[in-house]
Scaffold this active site. Structure first.
Site, mmCIF file in Angstrom:
data_model
loop_
_atom_site.group_PDB
_atom_site.id
_atom_site.type_symbol
_atom_site.label_atom_id
_atom_site.label_comp_id
_atom_site.label_asym_id
_atom_site.label_seq_id
_atom_site.Cartn_x
_atom_site.Cartn_y
_atom_site.Cartn_z
ATOM 1 N N GLY A 170 15.080 25.167 52.678
ATOM 2 C CA GLY A 170 13.934 24.991 53.004
ATOM 3 C C GLY A 170 13.216 24.424 51.975
ATOM 4 N N LYS A 179 11.907 33.241 45.403
ATOM 5 C CA LYS A 179 11.224 32.993 44.358
ATOM 6 C C LYS A 179 9.922 33.934 44.535
ATOM 7 C CE LYS A 179 12.063 28.746 42.530
ATOM 8 N NZ LYS A 179 11.343 27.788 43.145
ATOM 9 N N THR A 208 16.471 32.903 52.248
ATOM 10 C CA THR A 208 15.953 32.828 54.219
ATOM 11 C C THR A 208 17.207 31.645 54.001
ATOM 12 O OG1 THR A 208 13.825 31.553 54.356
ATOM 13 C CG2 THR A 208 14.227 34.311 55.117
ATOM 14 N N ASN A 239 17.819 28.189 55.983
ATOM 15 C CA ASN A 239 16.808 26.949 56.750
ATOM 16 C C ASN A 239 17.783 25.839 57.427
ATOM 17 O OD1 ASN A 239 14.671 27.692 55.303
ATOM 18 N ND2 ASN A 239 13.432 26.879 56.343
ATOM 19 N N GLU A 280 14.278 29.577 60.394
ATOM 20 C CA GLU A 280 14.971 30.308 59.308
ATOM 21 C C GLU A 280 15.523 31.696 59.781
ATOM 22 O OE1 GLU A 280 12.272 30.636 55.536
ATOM 23 O OE2 GLU A 280 11.124 30.658 57.707
ATOM 24 N N TYR A 338 24.132 26.280 51.681
ATOM 25 C CA TYR A 338 23.735 24.945 52.143
ATOM 26 C C TYR A 338 25.526 24.159 52.903
ATOM 27 C CZ TYR A 338 19.310 26.156 48.815
ATOM 28 O OH TYR A 338 18.607 27.222 49.173
ATOM 29 N N ARG A 363 8.172 39.938 67.355
ATOM 30 C CA ARG A 363 7.269 40.329 67.854
ATOM 31 C C ARG A 363 7.045 38.639 67.687
ATOM 32 N NH1 ARG A 363 5.170 38.930 62.323
ATOM 33 N NH2 ARG A 363 7.089 39.479 61.190
ATOM 34 N N PHE A 371 -1.629 36.728 57.892
ATOM 35 C CA PHE A 371 -1.583 37.884 57.113
ATOM 36 C C PHE A 371 -2.470 37.244 56.157
ATOM 37 C CE2 PHE A 371 2.507 38.542 59.206
ATOM 38 C CZ PHE A 371 2.619 39.264 59.365
HETATM 39 N N1 RBF Z 1 5.353 33.453 57.910
HETATM 40 C C1 RBF Z 1 4.453 33.359 58.888
HETATM 41 O O1 RBF Z 1 3.184 33.136 57.946
HETATM 42 N N2 RBF Z 1 4.121 35.014 58.796
HETATM 43 C C2 RBF Z 1 5.643 34.986 60.246
HETATM 44 O O2 RBF Z 1 4.725 36.287 60.729
HETATM 45 C C3 RBF Z 1 6.010 35.247 59.964
HETATM 46 N N3 RBF Z 1 7.251 36.254 60.224
HETATM 47 C C4 RBF Z 1 8.814 36.286 59.111
HETATM 48 C C5 RBF Z 1 9.564 36.913 59.835
HETATM 49 C C6 RBF Z 1 10.767 37.042 59.251
HETATM 50 C C7 RBF Z 1 11.775 38.389 59.578
HETATM 51 C C8 RBF Z 1 11.425 36.121 58.643
HETATM 52 C C9 RBF Z 1 12.721 36.018 57.637
HETATM 53 C C10 RBF Z 1 9.928 35.007 58.199
HETATM 54 C C11 RBF Z 1 9.075 35.651 58.201
HETATM 55 N N4 RBF Z 1 7.663 34.521 57.400
HETATM 56 C C12 RBF Z 1 7.027 34.757 58.362
HETATM 57 C C13 RBF Z 1 8.610 33.734 57.280
HETATM 58 C C14 RBF Z 1 8.122 33.345 55.389
HETATM 59 O O3 RBF Z 1 7.198 33.042 55.732
HETATM 60 C C15 RBF Z 1 8.732 32.713 55.010
HETATM 61 O O4 RBF Z 1 10.282 32.784 54.949
HETATM 62 C C16 RBF Z 1 8.716 31.590 53.580
HETATM 63 O O5 RBF Z 1 7.930 30.721 54.189
HETATM 64 C C17 RBF Z 1 10.433 31.489 52.954
HETATM 65 O O6 RBF Z 1 9.980 29.892 53.601
HETATM 66 MG MG MG Z 2 14.580 29.720 53.119
#
Ligand code: RBF
Ligand code: MG
Length: 137
Positions: free
Chosen positions: A9, A15, A21, A23, A84, A96, A109, A114
């Protein structure tokens, strides 16, 4: 159901967030297309179909609780829609290349932006708690 492969990803999950997560690059989404899925947090059940790297922790016979993020990660301003997965029972492993299957069962949701990093991490932490409390395997 989503069939796909775990790919590299943006390398932000572990980090920056402390929430690693996996991808998923999908090969097949049965029942709808990725673009039809409302951006947001979901949960469901995840299965490994391969264990090419012979990890001891991968068991092909059991389902894993999974929390998913489907969308554009507005906080990081991605412009492509990604899938993800965070595996509740595992921390920080690189899977991977493994082929996986995901059954999405529930919507938690909508994806949101944010004001700060702390609020993003808090929201994801709540998603994980929600999923962990509700998934019965
Ligand atoms: N990123 C957002 O910008 N907004 C979100 O509402 C958001 N919700 C997430 C919910 C879960 C359960 C997970 C695992 C990730 C979420 N992320 C969200 C993504 C997060 O930004 C992302 O895991 C990182 O950018 C790493 O790739
Ligand atoms: Mg990831």
């Amino acid at each position: 159901m989503i069939k796909g492969t775990i790919v590299t990803g943006f390398k932000r999950g572990s980090k920056f967030l402390g929430i690693p997560t996996a991808n998923i690059e999908y090969s097949d989404i049965i029942g709808c297309s990725l673009l039809d899925l409302i951006p947001g947090a979901y949960y469901g059940v995840f299965k490994f179909k391969t264990n090419k790297n012979n990890y001891d922790l991968i068991n092909l016979d059991i389902p894993y609780k999974a929390v998913l993020s489907i969308g554009y990660n507005p906080y990081f301003e991605n412009n492509i829609k990604t899938i993800e997965v965070f595996l509740i029972e595992y921390d920080g492993l690189d899977f991977y290349g493994e082929e996986v299957e995901l059954e999405i069962t529930n919507f938690i949701r909508c994806e949101s932006n944010f004001d700060n990093f702390k609020d993003l991490v808090t929201a994801i932490t709540y998603d994980i708690i929600t999923a962990n409390n509700k998934i019965y395997k």
